[in-house]
Every structure is written in structure tokens, then in C-alpha cells.
Write a protein that holds these residues in place. Structure first.
Motif, PDB file in Angstrom:
ATOM      1  N   VAL A  55     -32.431  -9.980  89.770  1.00 45.29           N
ATOM      2  CA  VAL A  55     -31.614  -9.317  90.793  1.00 45.29           C
ATOM      3  C   VAL A  55     -30.270  -8.973  90.163  1.00 45.29           C
ATOM      4  O   VAL A  55     -29.921  -7.802  90.018  1.00 45.29           O
ATOM      5  CB  VAL A  55     -31.433 -10.204  92.030  1.00 45.29           C
ATOM      6  N   ASP A  57     -27.057  -8.393  90.515  1.00 42.20           N
ATOM      7  CA  ASP A  57     -26.382  -7.150  90.891  1.00 42.20           C
ATOM      8  C   ASP A  57     -24.927  -7.367  91.302  1.00 42.20           C
ATOM      9  O   ASP A  57     -24.344  -6.532  91.976  1.00 42.20           O
ATOM     10  CB  ASP A  57     -27.149  -6.458  92.027  1.00 42.20           C
ATOM     11  N   ASP A  58     -24.333  -8.498  90.901  1.00 41.56           N
ATOM     12  CA  ASP A  58     -22.949  -8.783  91.262  1.00 41.56           C
ATOM     13  C   ASP A  58     -22.289  -9.534  90.115  1.00 41.56           C
ATOM     14  O   ASP A  58     -22.943  -9.879  89.115  1.00 41.56           O
ATOM     15  CB  ASP A  58     -22.902  -9.598  92.558  1.00 41.56           C
ATOM     16  N   ALA A  61     -23.734 -12.590  88.323  1.00 41.85           N
ATOM     17  CA  ALA A  61     -24.723 -12.481  87.246  1.00 41.85           C
ATOM     18  C   ALA A  61     -24.223 -13.167  85.979  1.00 41.85           C
ATOM     19  O   ALA A  61     -25.024 -13.544  85.112  1.00 41.85           O
ATOM     20  CB  ALA A  61     -25.025 -11.015  86.960  1.00 41.85           C
ATOM     21  N   GLY A  68     -26.700  -8.267  83.998  1.00 43.38           N
ATOM     22  CA  GLY A  68     -26.441  -7.659  85.294  1.00 43.38           C
ATOM     23  C   GLY A  68     -25.028  -7.135  85.444  1.00 43.38           C
ATOM     24  O   GLY A  68     -24.761  -6.279  86.300  1.00 43.38           O
ATOM     25  N   ARG A  71     -24.474  -3.398  85.474  1.00 46.54           N
ATOM     26  CA  ARG A  71     -24.832  -2.607  86.648  1.00 46.54           C
ATOM     27  C   ARG A  71     -23.642  -2.351  87.568  1.00 46.54           C
ATOM     28  O   ARG A  71     -23.716  -1.493  88.443  1.00 46.54           O
ATOM     29  CB  ARG A  71     -25.922  -3.314  87.465  1.00 46.54           C
ATOM     30  N   LEU A  72     -22.559  -3.091  87.397  1.00 45.08           N
ATOM     31  CA  LEU A  72     -21.444  -2.996  88.325  1.00 45.08           C
ATOM     32  C   LEU A  72     -20.731  -1.657  88.185  1.00 45.08           C
ATOM     33  O   LEU A  72     -20.540  -1.153  87.074  1.00 45.08           O
ATOM     34  CB  LEU A  72     -20.455  -4.136  88.081  1.00 45.08           C
ATOM     35  N   ASP A 150     -31.700   2.619  82.574  1.00 43.19           N
ATOM     36  CA  ASP A 150     -32.310   1.572  83.397  1.00 43.19           C
ATOM     37  C   ASP A 150     -32.500   0.244  82.658  1.00 43.19           C
ATOM     38  O   ASP A 150     -33.189  -0.645  83.145  1.00 43.19           O
ATOM     39  CB  ASP A 150     -33.645   2.038  83.979  1.00 43.19           C
ATOM     40  N   TYR A 152     -30.394  -2.935  80.617  1.00 42.76           N
ATOM     41  CA  TYR A 152     -29.069  -3.518  80.440  1.00 42.76           C
ATOM     42  C   TYR A 152     -29.155  -4.766  79.559  1.00 42.76           C
ATOM     43  O   TYR A 152     -30.185  -5.444  79.513  1.00 42.76           O
ATOM     44  CB  TYR A 152     -28.460  -3.898  81.790  1.00 42.76           C
ATOM     45  N   MET A 181     -34.477  -2.228  85.087  1.00 43.20           N
ATOM     46  CA  MET A 181     -34.605  -1.754  86.460  1.00 43.20           C
ATOM     47  C   MET A 181     -35.230  -0.361  86.442  1.00 43.20           C
ATOM     48  O   MET A 181     -34.516   0.656  86.427  1.00 43.20           O
ATOM     49  CB  MET A 181     -33.237  -1.712  87.143  1.00 43.20           C
ATOM     50  N   GLY A 188     -37.419  -4.908  89.436  1.00 42.87           N
ATOM     51  CA  GLY A 188     -36.493  -5.419  88.445  1.00 42.87           C
ATOM     52  C   GLY A 188     -37.170  -6.506  87.629  1.00 42.87           C
ATOM     53  O   GLY A 188     -37.961  -7.281  88.153  1.00 42.87           O
TER      54      GLY A 188
END
Length: 313
Positions: A55, A57-58, A61, A68, A71-72, A150, A152, A181, A188
Motif C-alpha cells: 500500500v 501511499d503516505d 511508508a 512508497g 508516490r507522494l 509505475d 518505485y 503499481m 500493488g
């Protein structure tokens, strides 16, 4: 579309069964130093049963899969209070800012493990000598970036302090992770290795995490947006392969404002009574600010209560 979702969900739960069957789950906590490194850094992660590697996503991570961080899309801050078992308290602060092609994140964790009675022995009789408080600190720095649109990758380093009575141990550790992702799939896949290092020459709870996630809309007609997120992690403790476990989590989102979560860790709880490893959580998001709460069980060791405040800027 419906058959595709059912197929993915079927594979998801089949993997759960396979991992549960193949995973040994004895928690050999005493075999490594700084076992507190296993503690999660947010109420959302705990609410998902700690199934978060795919996941990521913040800014949280940083502690599970630093990839992750790539992704920010904006700066983030997160503050978490963990009312842990046996009167312990864990405080975590995290922040991230864009830097170059990715994001740099930093974190500070302080743990107070309650009051421990101290005794000496005089003439064969224990004599109370007061008490002391075991304390720990963790300072971390990480960076995540996109390899492709996609895919990371991320790395982090952390400095550790573990203080018990008059003895203070220090050490360094590092994490590394990747996150894939696939576009327009909702899927994911994550892989990370955590706590590579030592504390005053002692082994840390180094572990390999691998997992999958799937998020999809159950309703999205413009006026009514609802989502489901399923996540699955398999965790292998490299220093002691008998302490592996599996984690499964689910999150329901309503209009990106209200979130309900449930999770379960599959582990050996030999010697413990009651339900252990189960968690539930709720989150409320207003504009760029989000508040999350999680409750988790650890059998007769006690329960956990976590609350997090996060914001973007």
C-alpha cells in the motif's frame, strides 16, 4: 469487469491460505535486540493489521517500505501516539518534502516502556530499590523515488538508542524497498527488507516483507464514491525464521472522507489466552487533514490504542 474483480479477489484469498500454511509463526522476541522496531508508525497501518508493504501511499511508508515515499505528490507530516501494552507509550513523528525526482522523509520515535521495579538481594532476601523506566529512541532518514511511471524504489537509514537502567546501547540500521503499481489495475506489489544492522553488536529483528494489495471502486457515479482496499503481507524474520507471520487487512472508504478498517495477523500465540493480532480502525479526512484511530488485541498481554494526526502541505 465484475469477473475480473472476482478473479483477483479469489487469488488474493488463495494466497492468504498458502502463506498461512507455509509460515511458521513462533514469536521468538528474545532472540534479537530492539524488538520494539516491529511497532507500527500509524493508526492506519495498525488498523490494516500491519499489512501495508504493497500500500505504502503516505509518509508512514518510511518504516515499512520506503519505496512508497516516491508516490507522494506533496509534503506530509504525521504524528502518532501508541498506548502500548503493559503501560508503555510510543510517540512517533514523521515528515516528508519533495526533493529532486522523489521525496525525502525523516522520523523520530520515542518509547517509554513503563515503570520497572528494581531489586537487590540481601541475605538471600529480595529488597526493593526503587524503579526505572526503559526508554528507546529512533531517528530515521529515507528517500523514495520513481524508477518508471509505475515502479518505485527507496532506502532509509536509522540511528537507534536503547536504554535499560544504566545501560545504553546504540546502533545503526537500514531499510530498502521496491513497489510496483501497474497502471489502471488497482493492484500493488511490494517488497522490503527492514532493520539491516545491529545494536551494540547484537542482531536486530531484520525481516523480509512481501505483499500485494488491490483497491477498486464499488461505486463511482460522481456523487457517490466508495472504495475497497485489500492488502496482504508475508513477513519472514531473517535472524530467526521461526518467527514468521502473515497479515491481512481491509479498508472501506466513503467519499474519501470516512474510512473503516479491519485487520488480522496470523501468528503463533502459544502461551497467550484471548484473541491476539486482531485490529479495527476508523479514519476521518477533512480537506488535507486526517485523523485515524486503531484498536488492536494482544491476548492477555493487553490491548493497543493508537491515534494519528496527518496533514499535507
Amino acid at each position: 469487469m465484475g469477473s475480473r474483480r472476482l478473479t483477483i479477489l479469489a487469488v488474493f484469498f488463495l494466497l492468504t491460505g498458502i502463506l498461512r500454511a507455509q509460515t511458521a509463526t513462533t514469536l521468538a522476541i528474545s532472540s534479537v535486540a530492539a524488538s520494539w522496531l516491529d511497532l507500527t508508525s500509524s493508526a492506519r497501518i495498525e488498523g490494516l493489521g500491519e499489512a501495508y508493504v504493497a500500500v505504502a501511499d503516505d509518509v508512514t511508508a518510511l518504516g515499512i517500505n520506503p519505496a512508497g515515499l516516491g508516490r507522494l505528490t506533496q509534503g506530509r507530516v504525521s504524528l502518532t501516539h501508541d498506548s502500548y501494552i503493559q503501560g508503555s507509550d510510543i510517540e512517533t513523528g514523521l515528515g516528508s518534502v519533495p526533493l529532486g525526482p522523489g521525496n525525502v522523509a525523516f522520523g523520530l520515535t520515542y518509547g517509554n516502556f513503563g515503570s520497572v521495579s528494581e531489586y537487590t538481594v540481601a541475605a538471600g532476601v529480595p529488597v526493593a530499590e526503587g524503579s526505572y523506566q526503559p526508554m528507546v529512541w529512533e531517528m530515521s532518514l529515507g528517500y523514495g523515488f520513481a524508477l518508471t511511471s509505475d515502479l518505485y524504489a527507496g532506502l532509509s537509514v536509522k540511528y537507534l538508542i536503547d536504554e535499560i537502567f544504566t545501560n545504553q546501547e546504540t546502533g545503526w540500521a537500514g531499510d530498502a524497498g521496491v513497489l510496483w503499481m501497474p497502471k489502471n489495475s488497482g493492484l500493488g506489489f511490494g517488497l522490503s527488507t527492514l532493520n539491516i544492522g545491529s545494536l551494540s553488536g547484537e542482531s536486530l529483528p531484520t525481516e523480509l516483507r512481501g505483499g500485494a494489495s488491490y483497491q477498486f471502486d464499488i461505486k463511482n457515479d460522481g456523487n457517490d464514491h466508495q472504495t475497497f482496499l485489500f492488502s496482504l503481507d508475508g513477513l519472514a524474520r531473517l535472524a530467526d525464521l521461526t518467527s514468521n507471520r502473515t497479515a491481512l487487512g481491509v479498508e472501506y472508504g466513503y467519499h474519501d472522507h470516512l474510512f473503516l478498517r479491519m485487520g488480522q495477523q496470523l501468528m503463533d500465540t502459544t502461551g497467550l489466552s484471548g484473541w491476539s493480532g486482531y485490529s479495527v480502525g476508523v479514519g476521518i479526512k477533512i480537506e488535507a487533514v486526517q485523523i485515524d484511530y486503531a484498536f488492536a488485541t494482544r491476548g492477555d498481554l493487553g490491548n493497543l490504542n493508537l491515534i494519528s494526526l496527518a496533514a499535507g502541505f
